[in-house]
Design an enzyme around this catalytic site. Structure first.
Site, PDB file in Angstrom:
ATOM      1  N   ALA A 190      37.786  40.142  41.880  1.00 13.45           N
ATOM      2  CA  ALA A 190      37.825  40.332  43.337  1.00 13.45           C
ATOM      3  C   ALA A 190      39.230  40.416  43.930  1.00 13.45           C
ATOM      4  O   ALA A 190      39.449  41.085  44.930  1.00 13.45           O
ATOM      5  CB  ALA A 190      37.061  39.197  44.018  1.00 13.45           C
ATOM      6  N   HIS A 191      40.195  39.740  43.284  1.00 15.05           N
ATOM      7  CA  HIS A 191      41.473  39.588  43.992  1.00 15.05           C
ATOM      8  C   HIS A 191      42.387  40.808  43.937  1.00 15.05           C
ATOM      9  O   HIS A 191      43.467  40.806  44.523  1.00 15.05           O
ATOM     10  CB  HIS A 191      42.201  38.322  43.533  1.00 15.05           C
ATOM     11  CG  HIS A 191      42.807  38.385  42.172  1.00 15.05           C
ATOM     12  ND1 HIS A 191      44.125  38.713  41.970  1.00 15.05           N
ATOM     13  CD2 HIS A 191      42.292  38.142  40.949  1.00 15.05           C
ATOM     14  CE1 HIS A 191      44.393  38.660  40.675  1.00 15.05           C
ATOM     15  NE2 HIS A 191      43.291  38.318  40.023  1.00 15.05           N
ATOM     16  N   CYS A 235      56.446  37.071  30.966  1.00 14.75           N
ATOM     17  CA  CYS A 235      57.220  35.859  30.743  1.00 14.75           C
ATOM     18  C   CYS A 235      56.355  34.912  29.933  1.00 14.75           C
ATOM     19  O   CYS A 235      55.400  34.340  30.444  1.00 14.75           O
ATOM     20  CB  CYS A 235      57.596  35.239  32.081  1.00 14.75           C
ATOM     21  SG  CYS A 235      59.025  34.176  31.972  1.00 14.75           S
ATOM     22  N   ASN A 250      47.200  48.155  33.759  1.00 13.54           N
ATOM     23  CA  ASN A 250      47.767  47.450  34.900  1.00 13.54           C
ATOM     24  C   ASN A 250      49.273  47.634  35.058  1.00 13.54           C
ATOM     25  O   ASN A 250      49.815  47.429  36.127  1.00 13.54           O
ATOM     26  CB  ASN A 250      47.432  45.962  34.802  1.00 13.54           C
ATOM     27  CG  ASN A 250      47.734  45.378  33.445  1.00 13.54           C
ATOM     28  OD1 ASN A 250      47.156  45.799  32.430  1.00 13.54           O
ATOM     29  ND2 ASN A 250      48.645  44.434  33.383  1.00 13.54           N
ATOM     30  N   THR A 291      39.659  37.491  33.699  1.00  6.39           N
ATOM     31  CA  THR A 291      39.973  36.859  32.417  1.00  6.39           C
ATOM     32  C   THR A 291      38.708  36.319  31.759  1.00  6.39           C
ATOM     33  O   THR A 291      38.468  36.546  30.565  1.00  6.39           O
ATOM     34  CB  THR A 291      40.983  35.708  32.635  1.00  6.39           C
ATOM     35  OG1 THR A 291      42.166  36.258  33.218  1.00  6.39           O
ATOM     36  CG2 THR A 291      41.320  35.017  31.329  1.00  6.39           C
ATOM     37  N   THR A 328      27.359  25.791  38.564  1.00 10.85           N
ATOM     38  CA  THR A 328      26.907  26.100  39.925  1.00 10.85           C
ATOM     39  C   THR A 328      27.704  27.264  40.500  1.00 10.85           C
ATOM     40  O   THR A 328      28.931  27.241  40.474  1.00 10.85           O
ATOM     41  CB  THR A 328      27.075  24.853  40.825  1.00 10.85           C
ATOM     42  OG1 THR A 328      26.340  23.789  40.230  1.00 10.85           O
ATOM     43  CG2 THR A 328      26.583  25.113  42.237  1.00 10.85           C
ATOM     44  N   GLN A 350      41.492  46.829  37.151  1.00  7.90           N
ATOM     45  CA  GLN A 350      42.452  47.589  37.972  1.00  7.90           C
ATOM     46  C   GLN A 350      41.828  48.789  38.677  1.00  7.90           C
ATOM     47  O   GLN A 350      42.471  49.389  39.541  1.00  7.90           O
ATOM     48  CB  GLN A 350      43.631  48.050  37.112  1.00  7.90           C
ATOM     49  CG  GLN A 350      44.595  46.942  36.725  1.00  7.90           C
ATOM     50  CD  GLN A 350      45.400  46.387  37.903  1.00  7.90           C
ATOM     51  OE1 GLN A 350      45.545  47.015  38.947  1.00  7.90           O
ATOM     52  NE2 GLN A 350      45.927  45.184  37.737  1.00  7.90           N
TER      53      GLN A 350
HETATM   54  N1  PLP Z   1      42.560  42.644  33.216  1.00  6.74           N
HETATM   55  C1  PLP Z   1      43.460  43.376  33.882  1.00  6.74           C
HETATM   56  C2  PLP Z   1      43.659  44.807  33.517  1.00  6.74           C
HETATM   57  C3  PLP Z   1      44.219  42.809  34.906  1.00  6.74           C
HETATM   58  O1  PLP Z   1      45.135  43.543  35.535  1.00  6.74           O
HETATM   59  C4  PLP Z   1      44.002  41.452  35.238  1.00  6.74           C
HETATM   60  C5  PLP Z   1      44.777  40.859  36.339  1.00  6.74           C
HETATM   61  O2  PLP Z   1      45.647  40.076  36.225  1.00  6.74           O
HETATM   62  C6  PLP Z   1      43.037  40.720  34.518  1.00  6.74           C
HETATM   63  C7  PLP Z   1      42.340  41.360  33.518  1.00  6.74           C
HETATM   64  C8  PLP Z   1      42.755  39.286  34.790  1.00  6.74           C
HETATM   65  O3  PLP Z   1      41.938  39.130  35.933  1.00  6.74           O
HETATM   66  P1  PLP Z   1      41.898  37.740  36.699  1.00  6.74           P
HETATM   67  O4  PLP Z   1      43.253  37.558  37.317  1.00  6.74           O
HETATM   68  O5  PLP Z   1      40.811  37.906  37.728  1.00  6.74           O
HETATM   69  O6  PLP Z   1      41.580  36.682  35.702  1.00  6.74           O
END
Ligand code: PLP
Length: 412
Positions: A223-224, A352, A174, A93, A260, A202
């Site tokens: 990363a997640h 949502c 996504n 984000t 930091t 993605q």
């Molecule tokens: N962009 C896409 C295509 C995503 O699927 C996501 C995931 O939710 C994001 C951006 C946002 O990434 P983050 O959750 O690391 O802020």
């Protein structure tokens, strides 16, 4: 309790029971992934033994700085960038916001350009950001997609004006997993000298992502989605790309991102990326098999089921299905909720927003009608998913759809 009552309470964020997930099946890898234990180990080592501030000149700081820069090198190498072109952020984000706001502000101030083009199927991190920029006087055009959820590069040409500052198109969507023609788009943006941003949250670690081959100026990663920690990501900024910082303060990240650095999360991100690249083809083949099996199962057993996305250009681990609204009186909310009640964690195609469920902007942009859009379910798989789990999830979906259908046939 009636499922609509439960849904209402969930919407109000009223949790009246202890949530257990012991026997649940997790098929929502596109939302986030479990942490790989090897990544957890790397982070724990950093948390315990490397607490220095990477900006400090003393030995503690230098020790943190070494890990920081090694991690940067790992991330850079994995996307074909130079080490000095990678800047850590708090996630996808922030990387998206930095790319859009940073480039838009710099372009308007330095080049008098105030027009932005983004695809209609971007993540809200991009869409809501350009909506905000439009309140500050920027003009925004939306690049449409075809019925399979892909943008057509030729349409982009028609939207470009002499004032176009930036184009943003995601690498893969996504919700549907549709892979976008990034290389072709970059040919066009280069011709016009327009900055090109690509959200690769993605795709990185799942399919090859190379900033040189893609021809992008800015790229977001997180990363997640690859078995790393939440709250850490990076932005690639091609050398020489004019862009303002989003956060101002310290001189961290070569003044591109004050604050930091979170070295343990960054080290975890690098480890996750390293593993993702190493295991990529193996995981790709495995999840593609799972997706294929579920796809065939649902198409064979559920009349009126529709697969949303592009068959040829698709991520291997995302299957998005909806129900034809001429066959079903759709109730997507209850389908998703019932899947959860049966222990299957999937996603709806809907977002949502402030308590009400909005039909997916992605499926709507693909020309789907609102009723079938509301029934969309996204199954997404990962390296810990088993065929048995996929079969159970498929059986649950089939029997739930049959019960909805039966219900309707009786009533009508
Ligand atoms: N962009 C896409 C295509 C995503 O699927 C996501 C995931 O939710 C994001 C951006 C946002 O990434 P983050 O959750 O690391 O802020």
């Amino acid at each position: 309790m009636d499922s609509s009552v439960i849904l209402h309470l969930l919407k109000l964020n009223v949790y009246f029971f202890v949530i257990r997930t012991d026997n649940h099946i997790y098929l929502d890898y596109a939302a986030t992934t479990p942490l790989d234990p090897r990544v957890a180990e790397v982070m724990m080592t950093q948390w315990k033994g490397n607490y220095g501030n990477a900006s400090s000149v003393h030995a503690f700081g230098r020790k943190a700085k070494v890990v920081l820069e090694e991690s940067r090198e790992t991330i850079a190498r994995s996307i074909g960038a130079e080490t000095a072109e990678v800047f850590f952020t708090s996630g996808g984000t922030e990387a998206d916001n930095h790319a859009l706001v940073g480039a838009a502000f710099a372009q308007r101030r330095d080049a008098g350009k105030d027009h932005l083009i983004v695809s209609a199927i971007e993540h809200h991190a991009v869409l809501d950001c350009v909506e905000y920029l439009s309140t500050l006087g920027f003009r925004v055009s939306y690049l449409p997609v075809d019925e399979r959820g892909r943008v057509q590069p030729e349409v982009l040409r028609e939207l470009i004006t002499p004032h176009t500052a930036l184009v943003s198109v995601m690498h893969a969507n996504n919700e549907t997993g549709a892979i976008q023609p990034i290389e072709e788009i970059s040919v066009i943006t280069k011709e016009h000298g327009i900055i090109f941003h690509c959200d690769a949250v993605q795709t990185v670690g799942k399919i090859p992502v190379n900033v040189v081959e893609l021809g992008v100026d800015l790229l977001s990663v997180s990363a997640h989605k690859i078995y790393g920690p939440k709250g850490i990501g990076a932005i690639f900024i091609r050398k020489g790309t004019p862009i303002d910082a989003l956060l101002h303060g310290g001189a961290q990240e070569r003044k591109n991102r004050a604050g930091t650095e979170n070295v343990p999360l960054i080290a975890g991100f690098a480890k996750a990326m390293e593993l993702a690249v190493e295991e990529r083809t193996e995981i790709y083949d495995r999840v593609a098999l799972l997706k294929g099996a579920l796809r065939t199962k649902l198409l064979n057993s559920v009349p009126g089921v529709v697969v949303n996305g592009d068959e040829q250009n698709a991520l291997p681990h995302i299957l998005n299905v909806s129900l034809d609204s001429s066959v079903y009186d759709n109730n997507g909310e209850s389908l998703l909720l019932n899947m959860d009640l049966h222990g299957i964690a999937v996603s709806s195609g809907s977002a949502c927003t402030s308590g009400s469920v909005q039909p997916s902007h992605v499926l709507m942009a693909m020309g789907r009608d609102e009723r079938s859009t509301r029934s969309a379910i996204r199954f997404s798989f990962g390296k810990y998913t088993t065929m048995e789990e996929v079969e159970r999830a498929g059986n649950t979906y089939i029997s739930l759809v049959q019960s909805i259908h039966h219900h309707q046939t009786v009533h009508h």
